[in-house]
Design an enzyme around this catalytic site. Structure first.
Site, PDB file in Angstrom:
ATOM      1  N   CYS A 112       6.364  33.154  16.774  1.00  0.00           N
ATOM      2  CA  CYS A 112       5.791  31.850  17.119  1.00  0.00           C
ATOM      3  C   CYS A 112       4.338  31.744  16.665  1.00  0.00           C
ATOM      4  O   CYS A 112       4.044  31.147  15.638  1.00  0.00           O
ATOM      5  CB  CYS A 112       5.891  31.615  18.631  1.00  0.00           C
ATOM      6  SG  CYS A 112       7.577  31.350  19.218  1.00  0.00           S
ATOM      7  N   ASP A 157      27.288  31.548  17.838  1.00  0.00           N
ATOM      8  CA  ASP A 157      26.350  32.380  17.098  1.00  0.00           C
ATOM      9  C   ASP A 157      27.132  33.127  16.025  1.00  0.00           C
ATOM     10  O   ASP A 157      28.291  33.513  16.248  1.00  0.00           O
ATOM     11  CB  ASP A 157      25.650  33.386  18.027  1.00  0.00           C
ATOM     12  CG  ASP A 157      24.356  33.928  17.431  1.00  0.00           C
ATOM     13  OD1 ASP A 157      23.270  33.584  17.930  1.00  0.00           O
ATOM     14  OD2 ASP A 157      24.422  34.697  16.443  1.00  0.00           O
ATOM     15  N   ARG A 193      26.488  40.057  19.056  1.00  0.00           N
ATOM     16  CA  ARG A 193      25.802  39.304  20.104  1.00  0.00           C
ATOM     17  C   ARG A 193      26.815  38.587  20.998  1.00  0.00           C
ATOM     18  O   ARG A 193      26.704  38.613  22.227  1.00  0.00           O
ATOM     19  CB  ARG A 193      24.864  38.281  19.439  1.00  0.00           C
ATOM     20  CG  ARG A 193      24.162  37.328  20.404  1.00  0.00           C
ATOM     21  CD  ARG A 193      23.114  38.028  21.205  1.00  0.00           C
ATOM     22  NE  ARG A 193      22.207  37.086  21.846  1.00  0.00           N
ATOM     23  CZ  ARG A 193      21.454  37.386  22.880  1.00  0.00           C
ATOM     24  NH1 ARG A 193      21.498  38.600  23.401  1.00  0.00           N
ATOM     25  NH2 ARG A 193      20.627  36.507  23.413  1.00  0.00           N
ATOM     26  N   THR A 206      13.002  30.214  12.661  1.00  0.00           N
ATOM     27  CA  THR A 206      12.372  29.646  11.468  1.00  0.00           C
ATOM     28  C   THR A 206      11.235  30.578  11.054  1.00  0.00           C
ATOM     29  O   THR A 206      10.067  30.349  11.393  1.00  0.00           O
ATOM     30  CB  THR A 206      11.834  28.229  11.746  1.00  0.00           C
ATOM     31  OG1 THR A 206      11.142  28.216  13.002  1.00  0.00           O
ATOM     32  CG2 THR A 206      12.964  27.221  11.783  1.00  0.00           C
ATOM     33  N   ARG A 243      10.469  41.777  15.842  1.00  0.00           N
ATOM     34  CA  ARG A 243      10.266  40.900  14.688  1.00  0.00           C
ATOM     35  C   ARG A 243       8.809  40.488  14.544  1.00  0.00           C
ATOM     36  O   ARG A 243       8.184  40.031  15.474  1.00  0.00           O
ATOM     37  CB  ARG A 243      11.143  39.650  14.820  1.00  0.00           C
ATOM     38  CG  ARG A 243      12.617  39.898  14.581  1.00  0.00           C
ATOM     39  CD  ARG A 243      13.404  38.621  14.774  1.00  0.00           C
ATOM     40  NE  ARG A 243      13.332  38.134  16.146  1.00  0.00           N
ATOM     41  CZ  ARG A 243      13.800  36.956  16.548  1.00  0.00           C
ATOM     42  NH1 ARG A 243      14.347  36.144  15.670  1.00  0.00           N
ATOM     43  NH2 ARG A 243      13.705  36.596  17.813  1.00  0.00           N
ATOM     44  N   THR A 273      11.282  25.449  15.609  1.00  0.00           N
ATOM     45  CA  THR A 273       9.939  25.024  15.229  1.00  0.00           C
ATOM     46  C   THR A 273       9.857  24.804  13.719  1.00  0.00           C
ATOM     47  O   THR A 273      10.169  25.710  12.934  1.00  0.00           O
ATOM     48  CB  THR A 273       8.902  26.078  15.650  1.00  0.00           C
ATOM     49  OG1 THR A 273       9.004  26.291  17.059  1.00  0.00           O
ATOM     50  CG2 THR A 273       7.490  25.612  15.310  1.00  0.00           C
ATOM     51  N   VAL A 316      15.725  31.475  22.448  1.00  0.00           N
ATOM     52  CA  VAL A 316      15.663  30.053  22.781  1.00  0.00           C
ATOM     53  C   VAL A 316      17.015  29.523  23.233  1.00  0.00           C
ATOM     54  O   VAL A 316      17.152  28.924  24.301  1.00  0.00           O
ATOM     55  CB  VAL A 316      15.156  29.244  21.562  1.00  0.00           C
ATOM     56  CG1 VAL A 316      15.205  27.750  21.860  1.00  0.00           C
ATOM     57  CG2 VAL A 316      13.753  29.679  21.185  1.00  0.00           C
TER      58      VAL A 316
END
Length: 426
Positions: A256, A31, A36, A81, A327, A116, A13
């Protein structure tokens, strides 16, 4: 005065958001994952969401130093989340991100959350943390907003810029500021929600609706399997009606669709309502891996194949096609169930990170060209590589080119399968 934008969380995102803004102004991308940050500084995005050319064109200063956020007065939080083992919201990343932002928050800043969450979370959980860590008063010294992410991993058509952006703010004035900032980069335009809670709820039901639609089709697949009817053929016929919704059966994983409904049900239960339809859909979708594995074993028995010691190849382990993210992938459910039957499962996936597969699932990823011929192959994730290889690949993957192929998402044309192969699909 132009806002200095800071992005907290540079995953699926946060990175596309940072790049979009980075093409028109300087952005600070933060981050906690130093690996990363190091790869992004080299214009490498191992999520494959942003290519090297776009990264090079964007004016982004990547950092793992949280104090750099003090230079920002418009901070976007885009952290995961997830849910815990009890399928309850795990707000740890969100809480820690809020603590980091709060510790480096300056007067007159606006903090916008994209993660979210359930309705009320931003104001009930995040806002108090920002106040406590900063010593500032919300609504006076700083302000908050919420603009739900709508990134679809692996989708190069529906991107951050081309999807309408829902925005909300603590006040109408803040909402207008948030709308103005996003409106500068989102070509599809912005939609101003009437409140932060409305924006949070809008996001969480988007994926809940998709989850339920897929659950319906999955349940139909369970029924049609018993009736010995090909689900794909039924859906093909039904799709000739103009208002038929074209959903297909399959595994529902990722961070999601397979997660967000639990945020809504958790909040609903906290106010005394026990959701029935939503949780029923979740149960169906969560059990599809077990059904697929059991169906394969039945097919093997029907062909007089020994189950104990049989070998099965799993093509793909990521949560969806053409993305490297593992994931919450439900492919592992098939692997575990087959192993309980005594089946040897070889997992292959060129896109998945082998170290992450071991860490997340304890599964070794075997290179495609190192696979040993098997009794059956499960096309679990239809990556482009497997679709391009078509039915010809099973000449090498199956013992003597004979056996069973489970095409979960009906990605290959069944009528083109060789006679030596038994095809089963949802």
């Amino acid at each position: 005065m132009e806002k200095q934008i800071g992005i907290v969380g540079l995953g699926y995102v946060g990175l596309p958001v940072a790049v979009a803004f980075g093409k028109i102004r300087k952005v600070i991308g933060f981050d906690i994952n130093q690996k990363r940050i190091a790869s992004l500084r080299q214009n490498i995005d191992y999520t494959n969401e942003v290519d090297a050319a776009d990264l090079a064109q964007a004016d982004i200063e990547f950092t793992s130093d949280p104090t750099r956020l003090r230079e920002c007065d418009f901070i976007i939080v885009a952290v995961p989340t997830p849910i815990n083992e009890n399928k309850h919201p795990d707000l740890t990343p969100l809480i820690k991100a809020s603590e980091t932002v709060g510790s480096n928050l300056t007067t007159s800043s606006i903090v916008v959350y994209e993660s979210t969450v359930y309705p009320g979370c931003t104001e009930e959980v995040c806002l108090p943390i920002l106040e406590e860590r900063s010593g500032l008063k919300s609504g006076v010294d700083f302000f908050i907003g919420y603009s739900p992410e709508r990134i679809n991993p692996g989708d190069k058509e529906h991107t951050f810029k081309s999807i309408v952006k829902v925005v909300s703010g603590q006040t109408e004035e803040v909402c207008e500021t948030v709308a103005g900032v996003y409106g500068a980069v989102v070509e599809a335009g912005v939609y101003r929600a009437s409140s932060i809670k409305v924006a949070e709820a809008a996001k969480v039901i988007e994926n809940t609706q998709r989850d339920l639609n897929i659950a319906l089709i999955n349940e139909l697949a369970l029924i049609f399997d018993r009736l010995q009817i090909d689900t794909a053929e039924v859906l093909k016929a039904s799709s000739t009606k103009w208002n038929f919704l074209k959903f297909t059966p399959g595994l529902v994983g990722g961070h999601c669709i397979g997660v967000d409904p639990y945020y809504l049900t958790y909040k609903a239960e906290s106010v005394g309502y026990h959701p029935q339809v939503i949780l029923a859909g979740r149960r169906i979708n969560d059990n599809m891996g077990s059904f697929i594995a059991t169906s394969l074993v039945k097919q093997m028995i029907n062909r007089n194949m020994p189950i104990q010691g049989a070998r099965v190849i799993m093509l793909g382990v990521t949560f969806k096609e053409n993305v490297p993210d593992i994931r919450n992938s439900r492919v592992i459910d098939i692997v575990r169930e087959l192993e309980e039957f005594g089946v040897e499962v070889q997992v292959t996936d060129d896109l998945a990170n082998p170290d992450e597969a071991v860490h997340e699932f304890g599964v070794e990823i075997i290179p495609y060209d190192k696979l040993r011929p098997a009794d059956a192959v499960v096309l679990a994730v239809p990556h482009q590589k497997y679709i391009h290889a078509g039915w010809a690949q099973f000449n090498q993957l199956l013992k003597h080119g004979r056996g069973i192929v489970v095409d979960i998402k009906s990605a290959l044309q069944r009528e083109e399968a060789p006679e030596t192969i038994t095809v089963w699909r949802l």
